[in-house]
Design a protein around this motif. Structure first.
Motif, mmCIF file in Angstrom:
data_model
loop_
_atom_site.group_PDB
_atom_site.id
_atom_site.type_symbol
_atom_site.label_atom_id
_atom_site.label_comp_id
_atom_site.label_asym_id
_atom_site.label_seq_id
_atom_site.Cartn_x
_atom_site.Cartn_y
_atom_site.Cartn_z
ATOM 1 N N CYS A 1 -30.922 -2.595 78.868
ATOM 2 C CA CYS A 1 -31.719 -1.172 78.978
ATOM 3 C C CYS A 1 -30.857 -1.659 80.774
ATOM 4 C CB CYS A 1 -33.127 -1.049 79.851
ATOM 5 S SG CYS A 1 -33.108 0.562 80.289
ATOM 6 N N TYR B 1 -31.885 -0.598 83.614
ATOM 7 C CA TYR B 1 -32.995 0.069 84.788
ATOM 8 C C TYR B 1 -34.118 -1.934 84.795
ATOM 9 C CZ TYR B 1 -32.437 4.203 84.655
ATOM 10 O OH TYR B 1 -31.671 6.200 84.769
ATOM 11 N N ASN B 2 -34.487 -1.452 85.657
ATOM 12 C CA ASN B 2 -35.471 -2.945 85.542
ATOM 13 C C ASN B 2 -36.981 -2.755 85.401
ATOM 14 O OD1 ASN B 2 -35.153 -5.042 85.332
ATOM 15 N ND2 ASN B 2 -34.331 -6.202 86.998
ATOM 16 N N CYS B 3 -37.455 -2.498 85.278
ATOM 17 C CA CYS B 3 -39.155 -1.272 85.431
ATOM 18 C C CYS B 3 -39.910 -2.667 84.860
ATOM 19 C CB CYS B 3 -39.306 -0.435 84.139
ATOM 20 S SG CYS B 3 -38.306 0.626 84.582
ATOM 21 N N TYR C 1 -42.321 -3.541 85.075
ATOM 22 C CA TYR C 1 -43.541 -3.986 83.506
ATOM 23 C C TYR C 1 -42.711 -4.381 82.639
ATOM 24 C CZ TYR C 1 -43.001 1.079 83.627
ATOM 25 O OH TYR C 1 -41.815 1.779 83.816
ATOM 26 N N CYS C 2 -41.366 -3.497 81.757
ATOM 27 C CA CYS C 2 -40.884 -3.219 81.037
ATOM 28 C C CYS C 2 -40.257 -4.570 79.982
ATOM 29 C CB CYS C 2 -40.506 -2.435 80.711
ATOM 30 S SG CYS C 2 -39.295 -1.888 79.040
ATOM 31 N N ASN D 1 -38.581 -4.694 77.676
ATOM 32 C CA ASN D 1 -36.278 -3.915 77.728
ATOM 33 C C ASN D 1 -35.982 -4.417 79.211
ATOM 34 O OD1 ASN D 1 -37.553 -4.320 75.561
ATOM 35 N ND2 ASN D 1 -38.504 -2.698 75.355
ATOM 36 N N SER D 2 -36.511 -4.354 80.168
ATOM 37 C CA SER D 2 -36.057 -4.409 81.508
ATOM 38 C C SER D 2 -34.606 -5.185 81.424
ATOM 39 C CB SER D 2 -36.845 -4.455 82.545
ATOM 40 O OG SER D 2 -37.213 -5.615 82.776
ATOM 41 N N SER E 1 -35.434 4.603 72.897
ATOM 42 C CA SER E 1 -34.750 3.868 73.530
ATOM 43 C C SER E 1 -34.456 3.399 74.704
ATOM 44 C CB SER E 1 -33.573 4.629 73.650
ATOM 45 O OG SER E 1 -32.585 3.533 73.093
ATOM 46 N N GLY E 2 -34.614 1.978 75.182
ATOM 47 C CA GLY E 2 -33.535 1.533 76.531
ATOM 48 C C GLY E 2 -32.782 2.635 76.890
ATOM 49 N N VAL E 3 -32.592 2.764 77.985
ATOM 50 C CA VAL E 3 -31.828 3.284 78.561
ATOM 51 C C VAL E 3 -29.673 2.578 77.958
ATOM 52 C CG1 VAL E 3 -30.254 4.577 80.266
ATOM 53 C CG2 VAL E 3 -32.270 4.868 80.327
ATOM 54 N N LYS F 1 -36.543 4.881 88.268
ATOM 55 C CA LYS F 1 -37.170 6.059 87.265
ATOM 56 C C LYS F 1 -37.618 6.986 89.324
ATOM 57 C CE LYS F 1 -38.398 5.066 83.285
ATOM 58 N NZ LYS F 1 -39.810 4.106 82.196
HETATM 59 S S1 SF4 Z 1 -37.185 0.709 78.846
HETATM 60 FE FE1 SF4 Z 1 -37.764 1.753 79.736
HETATM 61 S S2 SF4 Z 1 -39.543 1.157 81.008
HETATM 62 FE FE2 SF4 Z 1 -37.840 -0.692 79.963
HETATM 63 S S3 SF4 Z 1 -36.916 -1.403 81.792
HETATM 64 FE FE3 SF4 Z 1 -35.765 0.134 81.195
HETATM 65 S S4 SF4 Z 1 -36.026 2.300 81.888
HETATM 66 FE FE4 SF4 Z 1 -37.788 1.182 82.109
#
Ligand code: SF4
Lengths: 253, 423
Positions: free
Chosen positions: B61, B63-65, B67-68, B70-71, B106-108, B177
């Motif tokens: 992914c 992104y870096n959320c 709580y996730c 998969n970040s 999915s992750g991005v 996001k």
């Molecule tokens: S998988 Fe979704 S929630 Fe997890 S970091 Fe990526 S965008 Fe954010």
């Protein structure tokens, strides 16, 4: 004997049951119960009569129940018969009698013990049907057909057949009832119920184990450790069903 | 990498998404249909139902959320499926009756559009080969309108996760996001669902089983009131079928996140109960909570709490009250209420009759009368009722070890005072 109470003995099928109901109406005999020949145990208290299954008569009774009471009531009768519980024939007779008097309102008469009993038993069957739509597992055999072996509390094979036959409408399948030695055979969307089957060993297709392993691994991965709650799991899927469930079998050993 | 290892990684990576149930739509293919709602195929060791094969297309992914799992900065094994692989696994699991369909998220990876296209390919393969099972498609925030449109016509349900109920929380934990990236596709999906609702052919229906979303509970300071209000708003204006609540499980070390040793499962459970009141019992969020009491109570379910705060509404006369009134009685649910209404057509009901038709009295008895009389003539004060209701709480949904420590005496005394208003 003037007021003798009868027990009618049928072949155990739904058609057999309905034929017996038919006869009870036209013979004017005082019929206390209808049983399947397999359950027969004689007692001095009753007179017994063997009933031959007659499809025309069965159809007539089915039609009267549906039109004079309701379709729902017909389903209830079928479901209760499939419970194989004691005195089911007795309850069914009572229910039909009351139903012919009261029409579709009979199912509102929940304070009547007989009606409450019929509905409760019927719900149990529906519940088991729903459960097995989920927990039944197929294995792919070497000839490309799909095979499943199940052990159910009630005789629900005929109630789940259509669902699976349609679900895999391009394949051949066998669903085998271990307890009752019956099976559903389905071929591209058409199915029949066969009685008295002896199941031999089946030969699996070569890819079967790899999909089982994948499913098992997935099943273990999807549980969140911090939420582990086996008691809850068991409340949803009691251990008595586990021996036929691919991903849970392992835990029984 | 072997397919089985990918499946393990991408199943593991998808497990925190709570939405799972299949909910029935009219699609039918040569293999399977999505017609029957709510078939559970198995239950995992955490007691959650497994209905769909829930996997990520890819867990890499951009992104870096916070709580996730998969970040981008989290330390976890990575993998990605090819569309053909998702197709093979889904079809084979489906035929063996392991699952009711596919839940694809999915992750991005690379870009929102790149990821969406790959997901769409997998789903297209399934549909083009006669797969009529259920497909839940998670839209990727930031993906183009066209792709969301295409995905919708292949799926039974679509969803976009809100994750956090307030803008502030989103800014704090998932700054990449935006609120807009979430509510824009949600609005688009709602509009497409509505405008294609009456199309006759399956392939012309857009997500016929509607859309859903999920919120994480307990990763931020947001109150239950804020959460419920948002749910209600989305049910109203975005045609949402379901809002899922997911107790926050600490997967990452991050100073922005609260330190907890157990996920707040009881809170999650209470939110589901309150949500149920919104959807099926005709309650408004402001009746359940307000600024003064912004959190759901631990010791009692929200309907009991409401009833204890509104004694003036009771007793409810069983032989007269209409459906919505009966539904407000603690212990009387949809099934019982309907049974009461049908049975009383045959004559007035007594408490004996209620038992016969299967109405459970342990909670209800304090709030109802039959032909003007309380059961056994009991009439208790609010704190007395509170005491007995609390004893009926059986939190089976909580893992072992969390059940006993939960209601310490002192907390319960406090809860009692707050609910009953008697100090
Ligand atoms: S998988 Fe979704 S929630 Fe997890 S970091 Fe990526 S965008 Fe954010």
């Amino acid at each position: 004997m003037e007021n003798a109470e009868f027990i009618y003995i049928c072949d155990g099928t739904i058609e057999g049951l309905l034929s017996a109901v038919y006869k009870s109406y036209y013979s004017h005999e005082n019929v206390f119960d209808i049983i399947a020949s397999d359950d027969f145990q004689s007692s001095f208290a009753y007179e017994y009569r063997n009933i031959t299954t007659d499809f025309k008569q069965a159809q007539k009774v089915a039609y009267s129940i549906k039109s004079k009471i309701s379709r729902q009531a017909f389903e209830t009768v079928v479901n209760v018969w499939l419970t194989e519980s004691e005195l089911r024939g007795h309850h069914i007779l009572e229910y039909i009698k009351l139903g012919f008097k009261k029409g579709r309102d009979v199912d509102c008469m929940l304070t009547q013990e007989n009606v409450a009993f019929m509905q409760m038993m019927s719900r149990k069957v529906e519940f088991e049907v729903h459960r097995f739509l989920g927990i039944l597992r197929f294995s792919k055999l070497h000839d490309g057909s799909f095979f499943s072996s199940i052990s159910t509390d009630y005789n629900i094979l005929s109630l789940i057949a259509e669902h699976f036959s349609q679900r895999l409408s391009e394949d051949r399948l066998i669903i085998y009832d271990e307890k009752r030695k019956n099976a559903i055979l389905s071929d591209r969307g058409e199915w029949i119920l066969v009685n008295g089957i002896k199941m031999g060993e089946v030969t699996l297709s070569h890819e079967e184990t790899s999909f089982r392993d994948m499913w098992q691994r997935y099943f273990e991965a999807i549980a969140i450790k911090e939420r582990t709650n086996k008691k809850l799991q068991r409340s949803f899927i009691p251990v008595r069903y586990w021996s036929n469930v691919t991903e849970l079998k392992k835990e029984l050993q | 990498m072997e397919l089985i290892d990918k499946l393990e990684i991408l199943g593991d990576a998808a497990k925190y998404d709570a939405s799972c149930s299949s909910s029935g739509s009219s699609r039918k293919g040569s293999t399977g249909s999505a017609a029957l709602p709510g078939i559970c195929h198995s239950w995992a060791a955490d007691g959650r139902c497994i209905s769909l094969l829930k996997v990520l297309m890819d867990n890499r992914c951009l992104y870096n959320c916070a709580y996730c799992k998969n970040s981008r900065s989290s330390d976890t094994k990575r993998a990605g499926f090819e569309p053909q692989e998702v197709y093979e696994i889904t079809m084979n699991f489906y035929k063996r009756n392991y699952i009711e369909g596919l839940f694809l998220s999915s992750g991005v990876f690379r870009s929102p559009d790149y990821t969406m296209e790959k997901m769409i390919k997998a789903v297209e393969l399934l549909r083009n080969n006669g797969f009529g099972g259920y497909i839940h498609f998670k839209a990727i925030p930031g993906a183009s309108k066209e792709l969301i449109e295409r995905a919708g016509f292949l799926s039974d349900r679509m969803s976009v996760n809100v994750e956090l109920p307030t803008n502030d929380s989103l800014m704090l934990l998932a700054p990449e996001k935006s609120k807009q990236n979430i509510f824009l596709p949600m609005g688009q999906i709602a509009a497409s669902i509505t405008s294609n609702k009456n199309n006759f052919l399956d392939k012309d229906k857009f997500a016929p089983a509607g859309q859903s979303t999920q919120m994480i509970v307990g990763a931020t300071q947001d109150s239950d009131y804020q959460i419920l209000r948002l749910s209600q708003y989305m049910y109203k204006y975005y045609e949402l079928k379901r809002v899922y609540y997911s107790a926050y499980v600490p997967v990452n070390q991050n100073k922005l996140l609260p330190v907890i040793d157990k996920p707040p499962l009881l809170r999650e459970h209470r939110l589901y109960q309150a949500d149920w009141l919104l959807r099926f019992y005709g309650f408004d969020a402001s009746e359940i909570l307000d600024e003064r009491f912004p959190m759901l109570d631990n010791s009692l379910d929200p309907k009991c709490v409401w009833a204890l705060r509104h004694r003036e509404f009771f007793p409810v006369e069983i032989n007269k009250a209409d459906l919505l009134v009966l539904l407000r009685v603690p212990g009387i649910g949809n099934i019982s209420a309907r049974r009461i209404i049908s049975a009383r057509r045959m004559g007035p009901l007594s408490f004996e009759d209620l038992k016969k038709i299967g109405v459970v009295m342990k909670r209800a008895k304090y709030f109802i009368t039959c032909s003007g009389k309380y059961m056994n003539g009991i009439f208790l004060s609010t704190p007395q009722i509170y005491n007995s209701l609390v004893t009926y709480e059986k939190p089976l949904f909580l893992p072992l070890g969390m059940q006993t420590t939960m209601f310490e005496r002192e907390n319960m005394e406090n809860a009692k005072k707050i609910i009953t208003g008697v100090y």
